[in-house]
Scaffold this motif. Structure first.
Motif, PDB file in Angstrom:
ATOM      1  N   LEU A  81       1.472  16.386  -5.538  1.00 56.87           N
ATOM      2  CA  LEU A  81       1.619  17.978  -6.068  1.00 56.87           C
ATOM      3  C   LEU A  81       1.870  18.752  -4.945  1.00 56.87           C
ATOM      4  CD1 LEU A  81      -0.711  17.942  -9.233  1.00 56.87           C
ATOM      5  CD2 LEU A  81       1.547  17.588  -9.336  1.00 56.87           C
ATOM      6  N   ASP A  82       1.143  18.362  -3.906  1.00 57.09           N
ATOM      7  CA  ASP A  82       1.575  19.322  -2.771  1.00 57.09           C
ATOM      8  C   ASP A  82       3.010  19.363  -2.254  1.00 57.09           C
ATOM      9  OD1 ASP A  82      -0.963  20.193  -2.476  1.00 57.09           O
ATOM     10  OD2 ASP A  82      -1.482  18.885  -0.817  1.00 57.09           O
ATOM     11  N   LEU A 211      -3.521   1.630  -1.797  1.00 53.69           N
ATOM     12  CA  LEU A 211      -2.631   1.379  -0.770  1.00 53.69           C
ATOM     13  C   LEU A 211      -2.715   2.900   0.256  1.00 53.69           C
ATOM     14  CD1 LEU A 211       0.243  -0.784  -2.346  1.00 53.69           C
ATOM     15  CD2 LEU A 211      -1.668  -1.455  -0.898  1.00 53.69           C
ATOM     16  N   ALA A 212      -2.648   2.451   1.264  1.00 54.36           N
ATOM     17  CA  ALA A 212      -3.015   3.693   2.122  1.00 54.36           C
ATOM     18  C   ALA A 212      -2.081   3.573   3.386  1.00 54.36           C
ATOM     19  CB  ALA A 212      -4.434   3.841   2.597  1.00 54.36           C
ATOM     20  N   ALA A 230      -1.947   6.925  -0.136  1.00 56.78           N
ATOM     21  CA  ALA A 230      -3.084   7.184  -0.713  1.00 56.78           C
ATOM     22  C   ALA A 230      -3.449   8.627  -1.294  1.00 56.78           C
ATOM     23  CB  ALA A 230      -4.294   6.802   0.279  1.00 56.78           C
ATOM     24  N   ASP A 231      -2.662   9.684  -0.877  1.00 57.80           N
ATOM     25  CA  ASP A 231      -2.747  10.998  -1.098  1.00 57.80           C
ATOM     26  C   ASP A 231      -2.101  11.395  -2.568  1.00 57.80           C
ATOM     27  OD1 ASP A 231      -4.211  11.515   1.203  1.00 57.80           O
ATOM     28  OD2 ASP A 231      -2.508  11.964   2.485  1.00 57.80           O
ATOM     29  N   MET A 232      -1.576  10.482  -3.228  1.00 56.04           N
ATOM     30  CA  MET A 232      -0.971  10.338  -4.377  1.00 56.04           C
ATOM     31  C   MET A 232      -2.042  11.149  -5.088  1.00 56.04           C
ATOM     32  SD  MET A 232       1.346   7.041  -4.955  1.00 56.04           S
ATOM     33  CE  MET A 232       1.866   7.428  -6.266  1.00 56.04           C
ATOM     34  N   ASP A 233      -1.606  12.203  -6.062  1.00 56.81           N
ATOM     35  CA  ASP A 233      -2.534  12.982  -7.046  1.00 56.81           C
ATOM     36  C   ASP A 233      -2.309  12.034  -8.316  1.00 56.81           C
ATOM     37  OD1 ASP A 233      -3.270  15.772  -5.859  1.00 56.81           O
ATOM     38  OD2 ASP A 233      -1.022  15.662  -5.537  1.00 56.81           O
ATOM     39  N   TRP A 234      -1.466  11.472  -8.681  1.00 54.90           N
ATOM     40  CA  TRP A 234      -1.387  10.679  -9.745  1.00 54.90           C
ATOM     41  C   TRP A 234      -1.127   9.199  -9.257  1.00 54.90           C
ATOM     42  CZ3 TRP A 234      -2.564  12.222 -14.580  1.00 54.90           C
ATOM     43  CH2 TRP A 234      -2.341  13.702 -15.008  1.00 54.90           C
ATOM     44  N   GLY A 258       7.616   9.865  -5.765  1.00 57.46           N
ATOM     45  CA  GLY A 258       7.771  11.252  -5.397  1.00 57.46           C
ATOM     46  C   GLY A 258       7.684  11.383  -4.021  1.00 57.46           C
ATOM     47  N   THR A 259       8.049  12.574  -3.686  1.00 58.02           N
ATOM     48  CA  THR A 259       7.912  12.969  -2.252  1.00 58.02           C
ATOM     49  C   THR A 259       6.714  13.025  -1.504  1.00 58.02           C
ATOM     50  OG1 THR A 259      10.119  13.959  -2.661  1.00 58.02           O
ATOM     51  CG2 THR A 259       9.379  14.442  -0.491  1.00 58.02           C
TER      52      THR A 259
END
Length: 314
Positions: A81-82, A211-212, A230-234, A258-259
């Protein structure tokens, strides 16, 4: 395992990467044909490639194609989302997201015919002067299914690959104004590759169940973005559960993450660290994506093909 589709001069062939070589399978065998179960068929093919390959070729002597050159379907999510907030900021909009973005992951259908290999040249989209890259990861479905549960949906993924969602931002403005989804803005090229890296191969990069691995993008060897899956919001489990709701995912389908935040030029239009950046992608620019465990894509941007403009309606 690291699987590729390559052309050594006699047409496409699937192969298993072994160090700096690839161990080829028979020409009639495609990666897509090896999917459809829990990975047993792919594992058996890997054992056969190690034991008795049809050919062994140096990676430097072959052309890598996309691992799945023509996926049955491609869906591209928006799970960071960022990234959306960064695009809103660049367009002068409030970075406060409408509630709908927090209810379900978003996605759109992309064009399987637009898939190109990890080192193929990429022409600017016809008529575009605001051509952009997007740093993403694609998950490849190994075992089909529908109405998947978010806690178990990731078990349907056979592996991952880098995904560059090339975007014509000027065309995107028109698509958004028309309001029926992504059209010509996302239609010209999608990079997949260099390999389909199986889930087991990436287990060392898993942290706290996710996965990171680190991801980065460069333009002319200048880094524009760095982030982690790992920073995916979904999560991918949530994304697959949503996209499979009431419909079937089939082996070989590609689902984009997503990006990664900052992983496109649009997000950097007004940021101080990009003040000296020369602008949107131009012919001759070299674009590269990298991912821990996934490898690297490296591609040259080429001039747009000519096109015949349409007459506007009155």
């Amino acid at each position: 395992m690291r699987w590729v589709t390559y052309d050594g001069g006699a047409g496409p062939r699937a192969g298993l990467v072994d160090g700096e070589t690839v161990r080829g399978l028979p020409a009639a065998v495609t990666l897509l044909s090896l999917l459809g179960d829990d990975g047993e068929t792919l594992a058996e093919a890997g054992a056969a490639a190690r034991r008795e390959p049809v050919e062994v070729r140096p990676l430097s002597d072959i052309r890598l194609l996309a691992p799945i050159p023509r996926p049955p379907s491609i869906r591209d999510g928006l799970c960071f989302l960022d990234h959306l907030r960064g695009c809103y900021r660049a367009m002068g909009r409030s970075t406060q997201l409408p509630p709908v973005w927090l209810e379900t992951p978003a996605f759109y259908f992309a064009n399987p015919a637009a898939v190109v290999g990890p080192h193929d040249d990429v022409p600017v989209a016809p008529g575009s002067t605001l051509f952009d890259l997007e740093l993403e990861v694609g998950a490849v479905i190994g075992r089909g299914g529908r109405d998947l549960h978010p806690d178990t949906a990731e078990r349907h993924i056979v592996g991952y690959t880098l995904y560059n969602d090339w975007t014509a931002r000027d065309h995107q403005q028109r698509d958004m104004a028309q309001g029926i989804g992504m059209g010509k803005s996302k239609d010209s090229a999608i990079t997949l590759g260099p390999a389909l890296v199986t889930v087991d191969e990436l287990e060392p990069h898993r942290r706290d169940g996710r996965l990171a691995f680190e991801l980065s993008a460069t333009v002319n060897d200048r880094e524009i973005a760095k982030g982690s899956l790992a920073d995916m919001d979904w999560t991918y489990g949530e994304l697959l559960a949503f996209v499979s709701r009431g419909t079937e995912l089939v082996p070989g389908d590609v689902i984009g993450s997503g990006t990664v935040p900052g992983g496109c030029l649009l997000e950097h239009v007004d940021t101080p660290e990009m003040a000296s950046f020369t602008g949107w992608l131009q012919p001759g620019d070299v674009v590269s994506l990298r991912g821990d465990g996934l490898g690297e894509t490296r591609q040259v941007v080429r001039p747009a093909p000519a096109f015949v403009p349409l007459s506007t309606r009155t």
